[in-house]
Scaffold this active site. Structure first.
Site, PDB file in Angstrom:
ATOM      1  N   GLY A  37     -13.431  -3.530   0.579  1.00  0.00           N
ATOM      2  CA  GLY A  37     -14.801  -3.033   0.732  1.00  0.00           C
ATOM      3  C   GLY A  37     -15.116  -1.916  -0.254  1.00  0.00           C
TER       4      GLY A  37
ATOM      5  N   GLY B 218      -9.174  -8.077   0.203  1.00  0.00           N
ATOM      6  CA  GLY B 218      -7.972  -8.262   1.010  1.00  0.00           C
ATOM      7  C   GLY B 218      -7.336  -9.626   0.830  1.00  0.00           C
TER       8      GLY B 218
ATOM      9  N   ARG C 285       0.823  -1.216   0.000  1.00  0.00           N
ATOM     10  CA  ARG C 285       0.000   0.000   0.000  1.00  0.00           C
ATOM     11  C   ARG C 285       0.857   1.267   0.000  1.00  0.00           C
ATOM     12  NH1 ARG C 285      -5.219  -1.397   3.851  1.00  0.00           N
ATOM     13  NH2 ARG C 285      -6.345  -2.486   2.210  1.00  0.00           N
TER      14      ARG C 285
ATOM     15  N   LYS D 182     -18.409 -15.260   3.190  1.00  0.00           N
ATOM     16  CA  LYS D 182     -19.850 -15.169   3.461  1.00  0.00           C
ATOM     17  C   LYS D 182     -20.675 -14.644   2.296  1.00  0.00           C
ATOM     18  CE  LYS D 182     -19.655 -13.964   8.367  1.00  0.00           C
ATOM     19  NZ  LYS D 182     -19.741 -12.664   9.050  1.00  0.00           N
TER      20      LYS D 182
HETATM   21  P1  ADP Z   1     -11.655 -11.178   0.531  1.00  0.00           P
HETATM   22  O1  ADP Z   1     -10.866 -10.595   1.671  1.00  0.00           O
HETATM   23  O2  ADP Z   1     -10.769 -11.494  -0.647  1.00  0.00           O
HETATM   24  O3  ADP Z   1     -12.835 -10.356   0.175  1.00  0.00           O
HETATM   25  P2  ADP Z   1     -13.152 -12.887   2.315  1.00  0.00           P
HETATM   26  O4  ADP Z   1     -12.677 -12.114   3.484  1.00  0.00           O
HETATM   27  O5  ADP Z   1     -14.574 -12.783   1.944  1.00  0.00           O
HETATM   28  O6  ADP Z   1     -12.220 -12.603   1.036  1.00  0.00           O
HETATM   29  O7  ADP Z   1     -12.904 -14.457   2.591  1.00  0.00           O
HETATM   30  C1  ADP Z   1     -11.650 -14.979   2.911  1.00  0.00           C
HETATM   31  C2  ADP Z   1     -11.779 -16.070   3.947  1.00  0.00           C
HETATM   32  O8  ADP Z   1     -12.672 -17.093   3.539  1.00  0.00           O
HETATM   33  C3  ADP Z   1     -10.447 -16.747   4.164  1.00  0.00           C
HETATM   34  O9  ADP Z   1     -10.060 -16.567   5.522  1.00  0.00           O
HETATM   35  C4  ADP Z   1     -10.721 -18.222   3.868  1.00  0.00           C
HETATM   36  O10 ADP Z   1     -10.064 -19.126   4.758  1.00  0.00           O
HETATM   37  C5  ADP Z   1     -12.210 -18.329   4.037  1.00  0.00           C
HETATM   38  N1  ADP Z   1     -12.739 -19.457   3.284  1.00  0.00           N
HETATM   39  C6  ADP Z   1     -12.747 -19.611   1.951  1.00  0.00           C
HETATM   40  N2  ADP Z   1     -13.299 -20.801   1.614  1.00  0.00           N
HETATM   41  C7  ADP Z   1     -13.628 -21.418   2.767  1.00  0.00           C
HETATM   42  C8  ADP Z   1     -14.249 -22.676   3.069  1.00  0.00           C
HETATM   43  N3  ADP Z   1     -14.624 -23.526   2.123  1.00  0.00           N
HETATM   44  N4  ADP Z   1     -14.486 -22.957   4.372  1.00  0.00           N
HETATM   45  C9  ADP Z   1     -14.121 -22.093   5.338  1.00  0.00           C
HETATM   46  N5  ADP Z   1     -13.533 -20.904   5.114  1.00  0.00           N
HETATM   47  C10 ADP Z   1     -13.295 -20.570   3.840  1.00  0.00           C
HETATM   48 MG    MG Z   2     -11.158 -10.678   3.818  1.00  0.00          MG
END
Ligand code: ADP
Ligand code: MG
Length: 414
Positions: free
Chosen positions: A382, A359, A41, A207
């Protein structure tokens, strides 16, 4: 977009220029001392900062770091100032860190700046006025500068004093966006209108509830949506499959069902995992690949399987535009990282425009060492999702030219 001025079009020579940067970087402890663990960053903000130094501006940087409840040693920007000074050498001799975000010390550091010198205000969130978008705090920050520049895309979705409140004190020709901010707006804006087809969206992560808004807006823009990660479990269950011990959001099954119906009506292809990597727990030492129709009761799905990877990679490599947010599995564990790694590799084989935001997905791209083969790696998780959903981000809205005169700060600090 055209109503936002670029930092390149502001007259900054010998002016005090406040730049809101996003130096909210991960720190790690080494021999009892905190250092910057990942400087991505900071590096991303360098083009704007160097431009201002070379133009002879007096550069006043402001950022937050972490979620402090007040002044604390572990949220000091000291390690950031040190890393920034290294990155800016030999252009500048030092980066002067103030003792507090505002106050006598900060005022003096700013007043003593000479053209081409750089100061960094201490963690803006040490002052509760930052997040509250407090008027007095915003006015104080504004009094430290003649020109305002925002290059902190990562916090553009927050209406805080440094990203929104202080901007009204600057006239149209005294405010603008930094190069990073402009690049983010350009790439993400192009996804919303004018993406070349086929446009493929890959969404994963934790989620459904975090990302349903952006999923729904992609139904109106994309040709195909590929779903992975824990969020895919909820969609699979909504289709009547047994998920065993997998993480599922049972209260989102109806949301998932109505999303799938809406996508079908809009003739957008939604791809879900056909096979998954399962284990007894995230800590398990062994895993198995099973069909998404045959997940054992005592197992949880922690990654997409090899056939799913093949399906997704095929769509990704033949696309003209790809947007990816969210890992395909629990990629922090090597046993469940293959799906995410393979998707990252597929993006590098796509000859179209590739954009990655989020992230954890950006971390996965960097771990795979393929960041330089992606058209645009967004610095905002976000913020990028909110922009893609079509929301107006306060930090971007405040930069728009208003035609109105600026509010007065009631006297300059220097
Ligand atoms: P980003 O930061 O890229 O937007 P998120 O924060 O939504 O992504 O999701 C990342 C998290 O989701 C990671 O910590 C990962 O371990 C978890 N994750 C991904 N797939 C699974 C799964 N099948 N079961 C449990 N956790 C998961
Ligand atoms: Mg995340």
């Amino acid at each position: 977009m055209s109503s936002i001025r670029s930092v390149a079009d502001l007259s900054v020579t010998e002016q005090r220029v406040f730049v809101r940067v996003d130096f909210n970087v991960p720190l790690s402890e080494q021999k009892g001392e905190l250092t910057v663990a990942d400087d991505a960053r900071i590096v991303a903000a360098l083009p704007t900062i160097k431009h201002l130094i070379e133009r002879g501006a007096k550069v006043v940087l402001g950022s937050h770091l972490g979620r402090p409840k007040g002044k604390s040693k572990d949220t000091s920007l000291l390690p950031v100032a040190a890393r920034l000074a290294e990155l800016l050498a030999p252009l500048v001799k030092e980066v002067k860190l103030t003792d507090e975000p505002i106050g006598d010390g900060a005022r003096k550091v700013v007043a003593d700046l000479r053209p081409g010198e750089v100061a960094l205000l201490e963690n803006l969130r040490w002052n509760s006025g930052e997040e509250k978008n407090d008027e007095a705090f915003a006015q104080k920050l504004a009094s430290y500068a003649d020109v305002y520049v925002n290059d902190a895309f990562g916090t553009a979705h927050r209406a805080h004093a440094s990203t929104a409140g202080m901007i009204k004190f600057f006239a149209d020709d005294k405010k603008g966006a930094g190069f990073l901010m402009l690049r983010e707006i350009e790439y993400l804006g192009k996804l919303r209108s004018g993406a070349r087809r086929p446009f493929v969206v890959v969404i994963g992560g934790a989620k459904v509830s975090d990302k349903i808004g952006v999923l729904e807006s992609f139904v109106r823009m994309a040709d195909a949506i590929l779903i992975g990660g824990a969020m895919a479990n909820t969609f699979l269950k909504a289709q009547g499959k047994e998920l065993g011990k997998s993480k599922v959001e049972d209260d989102k099954l109806n949301v998932a069902k109505s999303f799938l119906r809406g996508a079908e009506l809009a003739k957008v292809d939604v791809l879900l995992p056909v096979d998954v990597v399962v284990a007894e727990s995230p800590d398990a030492k062994t895993s198995q690949t099973v069909s998404a129709d045959a997940i054992p009761k005592d197992r949880m799905a922690l990654d997409i399987g090899p056939q799913t990877v093949k399906n997704y990679a095929g769509r990704i490599t033949s696309a003209q535009t790809v947007f990816w947010n969210g890992p395909m599995g629990m990629f922090e564990r090597p046993l469940f990282a293959a799906g995410t790694k393979e998707v990252a590799q597929a993006l590098t084989r796509c000859s179209g425009t590739t954009v990655v935001g989020g992230g954890d997905s950006v971390a996965a791209i960097n771990e795979a060492g393929v960041g330089d083969k992606i058209s645009h790696v967004s610095t905002g998780g976000g913020a990028s999702l909110e922009l893609l959903e079509g929301q107006e981000l306060p930090g971007i809205a405040a930069l728009k030219q208003t035609g109105a005169a600026a509010a007065t700060t009631g006297g300059s600090a220097s």
